[in-house]
Design a protein around this motif. Structure first.
Motif, short mmCIF file in Angstrom:
data_model
loop_
_atom_site.label_atom_id
_atom_site.label_comp_id
_atom_site.label_asym_id
_atom_site.label_seq_id
_atom_site.Cartn_x
_atom_site.Cartn_y
_atom_site.Cartn_z
N LEU A 34 9.78 -3.07 6.71
CA LEU A 34 9.91 -1.61 6.82
C LEU A 34 10.90 -1.20 7.91
O LEU A 34 11.71 -0.30 7.72
CB LEU A 34 8.52 -1.03 7.14
N GLN A 75 5.13 -6.67 6.20
CA GLN A 75 5.38 -5.24 5.96
C GLN A 75 6.13 -4.60 7.13
O GLN A 75 7.00 -3.77 6.93
CB GLN A 75 4.04 -4.51 5.79
N TYR A 76 5.75 -4.98 8.36
CA TYR A 76 6.36 -4.33 9.53
C TYR A 76 7.85 -4.62 9.60
O TYR A 76 8.67 -3.71 9.72
CB TYR A 76 5.67 -4.79 10.81
N ARG A 95 0.59 2.22 -3.66
CA ARG A 95 -0.40 2.87 -2.80
C ARG A 95 -1.76 2.21 -2.97
O ARG A 95 -2.43 1.85 -2.00
CB ARG A 95 -0.51 4.37 -3.13
N LEU A 115 -1.77 -1.31 -1.44
CA LEU A 115 -1.89 -1.26 0.03
C LEU A 115 -3.31 -0.91 0.44
O LEU A 115 -3.83 -1.41 1.43
CB LEU A 115 -0.91 -0.23 0.60
N GLN A 116 -3.94 -0.03 -0.34
CA GLN A 116 -5.31 0.38 -0.05
C GLN A 116 -6.24 -0.84 -0.11
O GLN A 116 -7.03 -1.07 0.82
CB GLN A 116 -5.73 1.41 -1.09
N GLU A 141 4.83 4.26 -7.37
CA GLU A 141 4.37 4.73 -6.05
C GLU A 141 2.86 4.59 -5.98
O GLU A 141 2.30 4.14 -4.99
CB GLU A 141 4.73 6.20 -5.82
N ARG A 142 2.19 5.00 -7.06
CA ARG A 142 0.74 4.93 -7.13
C ARG A 142 0.26 3.47 -7.11
O ARG A 142 -0.69 3.14 -6.42
CB ARG A 142 0.26 5.62 -8.42
N LEU A 172 11.24 2.44 -7.42
CA LEU A 172 10.32 3.58 -7.25
C LEU A 172 10.97 4.89 -7.67
O LEU A 172 10.29 5.80 -8.15
CB LEU A 172 9.87 3.67 -5.79
N GLU A 232 13.19 0.49 -3.49
CA GLU A 232 13.46 1.94 -3.50
C GLU A 232 14.01 2.38 -4.86
O GLU A 232 13.60 3.40 -5.40
CB GLU A 232 14.45 2.31 -2.39
#
Lengths: 196, 196
Positions: B86, B82-83, B126, B129-130, B122-123, B115, B112
Motif C-alpha cells: 500500500l 499489505q503495508y 472488502r 479483508l474483513q 471492491e466488495r 477494480l 487498481e
C-alpha cells in the motif's frame, strides 16, 4: 452535519455533497456515558460505531477471569466486533465507553442499504479494513517478538500525543500484554533518561 | 481458466462470465519452486498473490535473529505484505514458498485497473479483508491470553485436515510463538489420550 465523518471519507474517497448528505441518513446517533457498554460478551454485535467524541475499549475475559484489551478507539475511529457483526454469532468481546461518548451507529441492514445507494463506500470500507488489518498484524508480530519496552515505545510513538494521558496505566498494561508494574518501571526509566 | 479463483469470487459476490474472463487479464501467472521467495525483507512488496497450488509462509526476523512466522497460506488463499504494498515502504517480511507453487499475481497498477473495470470486486476485497482481520484479531487475542495447548488446538481445529502434515514442526512452533519441544510434548500428550 458530522464533519469528522466527512473528513474521514475525504481522506480515502471522493463523495459529492449529495452523497455525503445521503450517507448521514443511514447512521443513528447514540450517546454513551462513561462505563456504559456498546456491546457485552454473549450478545450479538449489532453495530459498527463511528466515534465522534470520546474513547472506548474492547476487551475479552479469559477462563481465569483476566481481561485482555484488544483495542482502544477514539475520535475519528471505528469500533465493532466484526466477527459477531458479520456472522450473527454471540460476541466474545465487551465494548465499553472509557469516557462520555458520542457515536454514529450503522446496523448490518443500514450498512448494506448505504453501500447499495453509495457504492463508492465499498472502497472506503475496503481501505479502512486494510489499514486496520495492517495495524493488527503489526501488533501480532509485536506480541510474538518484542520486549515490553519495545511494545510500549511503539504504542507511544504511533498514537496521538494526548491519548496515553486518557488511558489508565493498568489498561495500557492489559493492551500491551504486560503487568502494570512493568509499565511503571518503563516510565520511570524513560523519565530518568530524559532528565540526564 | 483459474477455476479456484472463480470459485472464491463466487463465494462472496456474483460476477458474470464476461467479468470473470475480464478479471483474468489483470493477473500474471507465476511459478515458484520450493524455498524461492516472493518477497524478501527490505524490498518493496509489489504483489498480491492468489495461490492456485502450493503453500507459502510469511515471516519476520527480530533483532536477535529469531524467525516469527506470521502466516501460512495455501490453495485458495491470498498472501502479501499489505503495508508495504500500500505504502511503497520496504517490507519487514519475507514470503517464501514451502512447496512448489503456482500463483496469480496482481500489482498495484493491475489491481487498481481491475477494480476500475469491475467495481463489484471492491466488495470482494472488502469481504476478504474483513475475514482476514477477524482471523488476525483472533490470533492476537490467543497470543495474549491462551496457553500453548489452547493455541495448538485452535490451529488444528481451524485449518484443513491435511495442512498440519505439510508444515514442519519447528515452523508451526514459530507460528504459535512456542518452542518446538512444546509442540512435541502436546502431540505426545494428545496421542496418549487418544489411545486410552
Amino acid at each position: 452535519m458530522p464533519e469528522l465523518l466527512f473528513q474521514k471519507f475525504d481522506e480515502k474517497i471522493e463523495l459529492t455533497d449529495e452523497e455525503k448528505k445521503l450517507s448521514c441518513s443511514f447512521f443513528v446517533p447514540k450517546k454513551l456515558r462513561k462505563r456504559q457498554y456498546l456491546l457485552q460478551e454473549g450478545d450479538v454485535c449489532k453495530y459498527i460505531a463511528f466515534i465522534e467524541k470520546g474513547l472506548l475499549r474492547s476487551y475479552t475475559v479469559d477462563d481465569k477471569g483476566n481481561e485482555h484489551i484488544t483495542q482502544f478507539a477514539f475520535e475519528g475511529w471505528w469500533i465493532s466486533d466484526q466477527y459477531s457483526f458479520l456472522t450473527g454469532e454471540p460476541s466474545e468481546y465487551n465494548i465499553e465507553a472509557m469516557e462520555d461518548c458520542e457515536l454514529l451507529l450503522l446496523t448490518k441492514q443500514t450498512e448494506e442499504g448505504m453501500l447499495e445507494k453509495i457504492p463508492k463506500l465499498e472502497r472506503f470500507f475496503r481501505l479502512l479494513l486494510q489499514s486496520n488489518l495492517i495495524a493488527t498484524q503489526k501488533r501480532l508480530v509485536s506480541s510474538l517478538s518484542q520486549s515490553a519496552e519495545e511494545r510500549y515505545n511503539e504504542f507511544i510513538s504511533a498514537c496521538p500525543t494526548t491519548l496515553p494521558r486518557r488511558i489508565p496505566q493498568h489498561m495500557l498494561a492489559s493492551y500491551l500484554g504486560v503487568t502494570p508494574e512493568t509499565i511503571s518501571r518503563i516510565r520511570k526509566q524513560m523519565s530518568s533518561k530524559s532528565i540526564k
